[in-house]
Scaffold this motif. Structure first.
Motif, PDB file in Angstrom:
ATOM      1  N   ALA A 144     -12.463  -9.036   2.043  1.00 56.16           N
ATOM      2  CA  ALA A 144     -11.767  -9.237   3.089  1.00 56.16           C
ATOM      3  C   ALA A 144     -10.771  -7.916   2.859  1.00 56.16           C
ATOM      4  N   PRO A 145     -10.573  -7.231   4.087  1.00 53.84           N
ATOM      5  CA  PRO A 145      -9.912  -5.953   3.852  1.00 53.84           C
ATOM      6  C   PRO A 145      -8.335  -6.230   4.049  1.00 53.84           C
ATOM      7  N   VAL A 146      -7.590  -7.068   3.090  1.00 55.07           N
ATOM      8  CA  VAL A 146      -6.351  -6.772   2.774  1.00 55.07           C
ATOM      9  C   VAL A 146      -6.005  -6.174   1.521  1.00 55.07           C
ATOM     10  N   ALA A 147      -5.013  -5.302   1.521  1.00 53.98           N
ATOM     11  CA  ALA A 147      -4.676  -4.920   0.148  1.00 53.98           C
ATOM     12  C   ALA A 147      -3.063  -5.099  -0.422  1.00 53.98           C
ATOM     13  N   VAL A 148      -2.921  -4.638  -1.544  1.00 53.47           N
ATOM     14  CA  VAL A 148      -1.631  -5.170  -2.208  1.00 53.47           C
ATOM     15  C   VAL A 148      -0.851  -3.911  -2.580  1.00 53.47           C
ATOM     16  N   THR A 149       0.183  -3.644  -2.488  1.00 53.62           N
ATOM     17  CA  THR A 149       1.127  -2.425  -3.035  1.00 53.62           C
ATOM     18  C   THR A 149       1.344  -2.863  -4.525  1.00 53.62           C
ATOM     19  N   ASP A 150       1.742  -1.640  -5.248  1.00 51.58           N
ATOM     20  CA  ASP A 150       1.998  -1.794  -6.617  1.00 51.58           C
ATOM     21  C   ASP A 150       3.108  -2.862  -6.680  1.00 51.58           C
ATOM     22  N   GLU A 151       3.972  -3.295  -5.849  1.00 49.13           N
ATOM     23  CA  GLU A 151       5.249  -4.304  -6.086  1.00 49.13           C
ATOM     24  C   GLU A 151       4.495  -5.668  -5.532  1.00 49.13           C
ATOM     25  N   GLY A 152       3.244  -5.739  -5.346  1.00 53.22           N
ATOM     26  CA  GLY A 152       2.750  -7.192  -5.032  1.00 53.22           C
ATOM     27  C   GLY A 152       2.761  -7.533  -3.228  1.00 53.22           C
ATOM     28  N   GLN A 153       3.207  -6.514  -2.730  1.00 54.09           N
ATOM     29  CA  GLN A 153       3.304  -6.924  -1.207  1.00 54.09           C
ATOM     30  C   GLN A 153       1.967  -6.634  -0.294  1.00 54.09           C
ATOM     31  N   PHE A 154       1.570  -7.693  -0.023  1.00 51.95           N
ATOM     32  CA  PHE A 154       0.272  -7.583   0.979  1.00 51.95           C
ATOM     33  C   PHE A 154       0.430  -6.430   2.117  1.00 51.95           C
ATOM     34  N   LEU A 155      -0.607  -5.612   2.430  1.00 50.34           N
ATOM     35  CA  LEU A 155      -0.661  -4.610   3.612  1.00 50.34           C
ATOM     36  C   LEU A 155      -1.855  -4.869   4.320  1.00 50.34           C
ATOM     37  N   ASN A 156      -1.880  -4.700   5.661  1.00 55.48           N
ATOM     38  CA  ASN A 156      -3.030  -4.779   6.408  1.00 55.48           C
ATOM     39  C   ASN A 156      -3.870  -3.277   6.367  1.00 55.48           C
ATOM     40  N   VAL A 157      -4.948  -3.363   6.018  1.00 56.02           N
ATOM     41  CA  VAL A 157      -5.758  -1.810   5.994  1.00 56.02           C
ATOM     42  C   VAL A 157      -6.773  -1.849   6.901  1.00 56.02           C
ATOM     43  N   ASN A 158      -7.493  -0.871   7.058  1.00 55.38           N
ATOM     44  CA  ASN A 158      -8.551  -0.687   8.129  1.00 55.38           C
ATOM     45  C   ASN A 158      -9.648  -1.098   7.297  1.00 55.38           C
ATOM     46  N   ALA A 159     -10.716  -1.709   7.992  1.00 56.11           N
ATOM     47  CA  ALA A 159     -11.630  -2.188   7.132  1.00 56.11           C
ATOM     48  C   ALA A 159     -12.885  -1.109   7.048  1.00 56.11           C
ATOM     49  N   ASP A 160     -12.684  -0.044   7.860  1.00 55.35           N
ATOM     50  CA  ASP A 160     -13.788   0.976   7.823  1.00 55.35           C
ATOM     51  C   ASP A 160     -13.482   1.884   6.802  1.00 55.35           C
ATOM     52  N   THR A 161     -12.135   1.933   6.656  1.00 53.63           N
ATOM     53  CA  THR A 161     -11.630   2.855   5.591  1.00 53.63           C
ATOM     54  C   THR A 161     -12.099   2.442   4.270  1.00 53.63           C
ATOM     55  N   ALA A 162     -11.802   1.049   4.260  1.00 55.88           N
ATOM     56  CA  ALA A 162     -11.818  -0.009   2.899  1.00 55.88           C
ATOM     57  C   ALA A 162     -13.242   0.239   2.437  1.00 55.88           C
ATOM     58  N   ALA A 163     -14.076   0.067   3.391  1.00 53.02           N
ATOM     59  CA  ALA A 163     -15.471   0.167   2.944  1.00 53.02           C
ATOM     60  C   ALA A 163     -15.991   1.502   2.410  1.00 53.02           C
ATOM     61  N   ALA A 164     -15.493   2.437   3.155  1.00 51.60           N
ATOM     62  CA  ALA A 164     -15.566   3.933   2.495  1.00 51.60           C
ATOM     63  C   ALA A 164     -15.212   4.054   0.846  1.00 51.60           C
ATOM     64  N   GLU A 165     -14.013   3.812   0.704  1.00 48.91           N
ATOM     65  CA  GLU A 165     -13.125   3.835  -0.550  1.00 48.91           C
ATOM     66  C   GLU A 165     -14.186   2.929  -1.431  1.00 48.91           C
ATOM     67  N   ILE A 166     -14.446   1.804  -1.163  1.00 53.17           N
ATOM     68  CA  ILE A 166     -15.055   0.858  -1.939  1.00 53.17           C
ATOM     69  C   ILE A 166     -16.490   1.563  -2.409  1.00 53.17           C
ATOM     70  N   ALA A 167     -17.062   2.126  -1.420  1.00 51.52           N
ATOM     71  CA  ALA A 167     -18.405   2.671  -1.696  1.00 51.52           C
ATOM     72  C   ALA A 167     -18.364   3.877  -2.726  1.00 51.52           C
ATOM     73  N   THR A 168     -17.398   4.457  -2.684  1.00 46.41           N
ATOM     74  CA  THR A 168     -16.899   5.578  -3.534  1.00 46.41           C
ATOM     75  C   THR A 168     -16.591   5.062  -4.912  1.00 46.41           C
ATOM     76  N   ALA A 169     -15.912   4.056  -5.011  1.00 41.08           N
ATOM     77  CA  ALA A 169     -15.415   3.397  -6.311  1.00 41.08           C
ATOM     78  C   ALA A 169     -16.362   2.765  -6.973  1.00 41.08           C
ATOM     79  N   ILE A 170     -17.557   2.257  -6.148  1.00 34.06           N
ATOM     80  CA  ILE A 170     -18.679   1.520  -7.023  1.00 34.06           C
ATOM     81  C   ILE A 170     -19.901   2.436  -7.250  1.00 34.06           C
ATOM     82  N   SER A 171     -19.782   3.556  -6.675  1.00 30.45           N
ATOM     83  CA  SER A 171     -20.984   4.597  -6.557  1.00 30.45           C
ATOM     84  C   SER A 171     -22.121   4.137  -6.046  1.00 30.45           C
ATOM     85  N   ALA A 172     -21.900   3.544  -4.958  1.00 34.36           N
ATOM     86  CA  ALA A 172     -22.838   2.940  -3.865  1.00 34.36           C
ATOM     87  C   ALA A 172     -23.930   4.091  -3.617  1.00 34.36           C
TER      88      ALA A 172
END
Ligand SMILES: Nc1ncnc2c1ncn2[C@@H]1O[C@H](COP(=O)(O)OP(=O)(O)O)[C@@H](O)[C@H]1O
Ligand SMILES: [Mg+2]
Length: 278
Positions: free
Chosen positions: A163-191
């Protein structure tokens, strides 16, 4: 005694071929908000899992968020195509994405014989974000991805549903774009692959009714500049370009088509737009 066929055995192609091409591949799939009418997706994921692929699904939920806001008497507002998110809207976003959509996808996968575990971007720092633009309210830009929770899920033989919600360093939830989140995840897990399933046949260049079969980075940037690629297609194309250095190509595919996921992975013709270097 009759043997129940495995998901892979019930696929209409050659199981040996699928196993040899998919075994060990890491595949990130973004599900659009309107995907799921036909819903052959859970069965496709079960087949991929049987074939040894490691699948991560990142889902949207825009239309359902808007419907729940209406039911609650709240007004959805958009600024430059992005959802304005005040504190109450953020609560609805989190409830719908993590509570309804994520749980539903996990349950459907399990019912199709796949194994799945739901994650939110808040779990173990999976998605970190910083505030994006004050005018949008509590909307974030993904600033870091912790691949560990996804690796744990994949390592246990399950599909990870994010689920594409994200959290700041201070623990605050933020709404993030799912398309962008998918690309960042793909990069981070070496998809190895990234696939956007959406509600159109592919990327159109505005001049022909048939979508482009291939789109290179330079032309993609031109089409965004010229506003031919607009709205919800922009983060998909930008996400595709972002993921290219990792995945080599990205696919934008009609998610309404039955078995679109398996078809695009086995290279069946005529499916959507491939974003790749020229
Ligand atoms: N050049 C383009 N080619 C195809 N679709 C486009 C283009 N520009 C904008 N779009 C729009 O992008 C939409 C897909 O994005 P979006 O509505 O956010 O769906 P999703 O839920 O899949 O993210 C399409 O329905 C279409 O209206
Ligand atoms: Mg969208």
């Amino acid at each position: 005694m009759t043997m129940v066929p495995t998901a892979l055995e019930s696929w209409d192609g050659d199981p040996g071929f699928l196993r040899s091409t998919m075994n060990g591949l890491t595949i990130v799939v973004k599900l659009g908000g309107s995907v799921g009418g036909e819903d052959t997706l859970p069965a496709d994921v079960a087949v991929l899992q049987d074939a040894g692929a490691r699948v991560v699904l990142v889902h949207g939920g825009g239309p359902l968020i808007t419907r729940w806001m209406e039911r609650l008497g709240m007004e959805a507002r958009f600024v430059d195509g992005l959802r304005y998110t005040d504190a109450e809207t953020l609560d609805v976003v989190r409830m719908v994405l993590s509570g309804l959509v994520n749980g539903e996808i996990v349950a459907r996968l399990e019912a199709s014989g796949a194994r799945a575990i739901g994650l939110s971007g808040g779990d173990d720092g999976l998605l970190r974000a910083v505030l994006r633009d004050q005018r949008l309210g509590m909307v974030g830009e993904v600033s870091a991805v912790n691949p560990v929770p996804i690796e744990l899920v994949l390592g246990s033989g399950c599909t990870a549903v994010v689920a594409p919600v994200a959290v700041t360093d201070e623990g605050q939830f933020l709404n993030v774009n799912a398309d962008t989140a998918a690309a960042e995840i793909a990069t981070a897990i070496s998809a190895d692959k990234i696939i956007y399933l959406t509600d159109v046949a592919g990327i159109s260049d505005g001049s022909s009714p048939t979508p482009l079969s291939r789109l290179g980075p330079a032309r993609a940037r031109q089409l965004i500049e010229a506003r031919v690629i607009a709205g919800g297609m922009i983060p998909k194309v930008e996400g595709s370009l972002r993921a290219l250095c990792q995945t080599g190509a990205a696919h934008i595919v009609d998610g309404r088509r039955p078995h679109c996921l398996l078809d695009v992975l086995v290279g069946r013709a005529g499916l959507g737009t491939t974003v790749a270097p020229d």
